[in-house]
Design a protein around this motif. Structure first.
Motif, PDB file in Angstrom:
ATOM      1  N   UNK A  55       0.703  -1.234   0.050  1.00 42.00           N
ATOM      2  CA  UNK A  55       0.004  -0.029   0.023  1.00 42.00           C
ATOM      3  C   UNK A  55       0.961   1.120   0.076  1.00 42.00           C
ATOM      4  N   UNK A  56       1.740   1.222   0.893  1.00 44.55           N
ATOM      5  CA  UNK A  56       2.872   2.332   1.036  1.00 44.55           C
ATOM      6  C   UNK A  56       3.276   2.633  -0.417  1.00 44.55           C
ATOM      7  N   UNK A  57       3.846   1.639  -1.066  1.00 48.50           N
ATOM      8  CA  UNK A  57       4.242   1.892  -2.503  1.00 48.50           C
ATOM      9  C   UNK A  57       3.515   2.586  -3.466  1.00 48.50           C
ATOM     10  N   UNK A  58       2.318   2.503  -3.254  1.00 52.48           N
ATOM     11  CA  UNK A  58       1.424   3.084  -4.119  1.00 52.48           C
ATOM     12  C   UNK A  58       1.476   4.642  -3.931  1.00 52.48           C
ATOM     13  N   UNK A  59       1.881   5.174  -2.941  1.00 54.50           N
ATOM     14  CA  UNK A  59       1.983   6.609  -2.702  1.00 54.50           C
ATOM     15  C   UNK A  59       3.287   7.140  -2.667  1.00 54.50           C
ATOM     16  N   UNK A  60       4.356   6.431  -2.151  1.00 55.22           N
ATOM     17  CA  UNK A  60       5.803   6.985  -2.028  1.00 55.22           C
ATOM     18  C   UNK A  60       6.754   6.415  -3.170  1.00 55.22           C
ATOM     19  N   UNK A  61       7.822   7.048  -2.961  1.00 52.87           N
ATOM     20  CA  UNK A  61       8.944   6.775  -4.074  1.00 52.87           C
ATOM     21  C   UNK A  61       9.792   5.619  -3.645  1.00 52.87           C
ATOM     22  N   UNK A  62      10.445   4.931  -4.488  1.00 51.45           N
ATOM     23  CA  UNK A  62      11.240   3.605  -4.181  1.00 51.45           C
ATOM     24  C   UNK A  62      12.300   4.203  -3.280  1.00 51.45           C
TER      25      UNK A  62
END
Length: 268
Positions: A55-62
């Motif tokens: 879920x977090x990777x849907x909103x933040x950068x790698x």
């Protein structure tokens, strides 16, 4: 995210059941007796750990995710101390911190501007929740009875994961996005079921039991090292000086935290 978690658990269970069927049935009473800790591990791993990460990777950068994830070993050490008063020596702490600096240097490509330009967002909160869940999962593995077959433990954790993720998968299909029945879904599910679910989970649990959560957690810092190696090999990216410096710091940190301690124990 829910589809990825649920389908990998489901396929992994189908693959694993014929392998551990005999021992699974013989140890079923023992697994029922300890269903709470097994179920807890499934929730921590697939809801708190993988679920929050996806879920977090849907909103933040790698880059944000990699930097927050670099705090995983320190988080494991903190949880181990709070729950069981497990401590590291000064040399081991130096190794953990040096390895973390190596990860930050590697992810930041050796440039301070990359780190100072970071834009924190809600996705970073989910990433942080995921590393805390992973920390509790690693530390609580000592609560799993040693007499349970290790493959049966993996099966039980995957079963718990499939059960708790299923409602989220249904909701995802109804309110967000239906699971695409295409070839990409099939091969990614197969890969995640075999390598990221069965093999990785089995060996991670084994490493935590053998090294302890605090020392095993440090090897999470090898993820960006493998990422660099694969990028150079498969994508033809150029290996730069900052790669060598970051990887070197990570290697020194791991040596300080694990191998030196083994040597001292052997001398004693």
């Amino acid at each position: 995210p829910a589809a990825m978690s649920f389908l990998r658990c489901l396929l992994a269970l189908c693959i694993l059941y014929p392998i551990c069927r005999v021992t699974l049935h013989s140890q079923l009473p023992l697994m029922r007796k300890h269903w709470k800790i097994i179920g807890c591990q499934g929730v921590l791993l697939f809801i708190g750990g993988n679920g929050m990460l996806f879920v977090g990777l849907q909103f933040t950068t790698a880059i944000n995710a990699a930097l927050i994830n670099s705090a995983e070993p320190v988080t494991i050490v903190a949880v181990a101390w709070v729950m069981f008063r497990e401590r590291l020596t000064q040399v081991q702490w130096a190794g953990v911190l040096m390895s973390m600096i190596g990860v930050i240097y590697l992810v930041g490509r050796g440039e301070i501007s990359v780190l100072t330009s970071l834009d924190l967002n809600v996705g970073d909160i989910f990433i942080f929740i995921s590393i805390v869940s992973w920390a509790f999962y690693a530390v609580l593995m000592r609560k799993v009875p040693t007499e349970l077959d290790r493959l049966n433990v993996v099966f039980g954790i995957l079963m718990a994961g499939a059960i708790v993720v299923f409602p989220f998968w249904v909701a995802e299909n109804i309110f967000y996005k239906t699971t695409p029945l295409i070839l990409d879904t099939l091969w990614t599910t197969c890969f995640n079921a075999i390598f990221a679910s069965i093999l990785a989970l089995f060996w991670w649990n084994h490493a935590v039991e053998g090294l302890g959560p605090s020392r095993a957690g440090l090897f999470v810092h090898l993820i960006p090292v493998y990422t660099v190696a694969l990028a150079v090999w498969l994508l033809g990216e150029e290996f730069s000086v900052f790669h060598a410096v970051g990887i070197g710091l990570i290697a020194i940190g791991i040596i300080l935290t694990t191998m030196l301690r083994k040597k001292r124990v052997g001398q004693k």
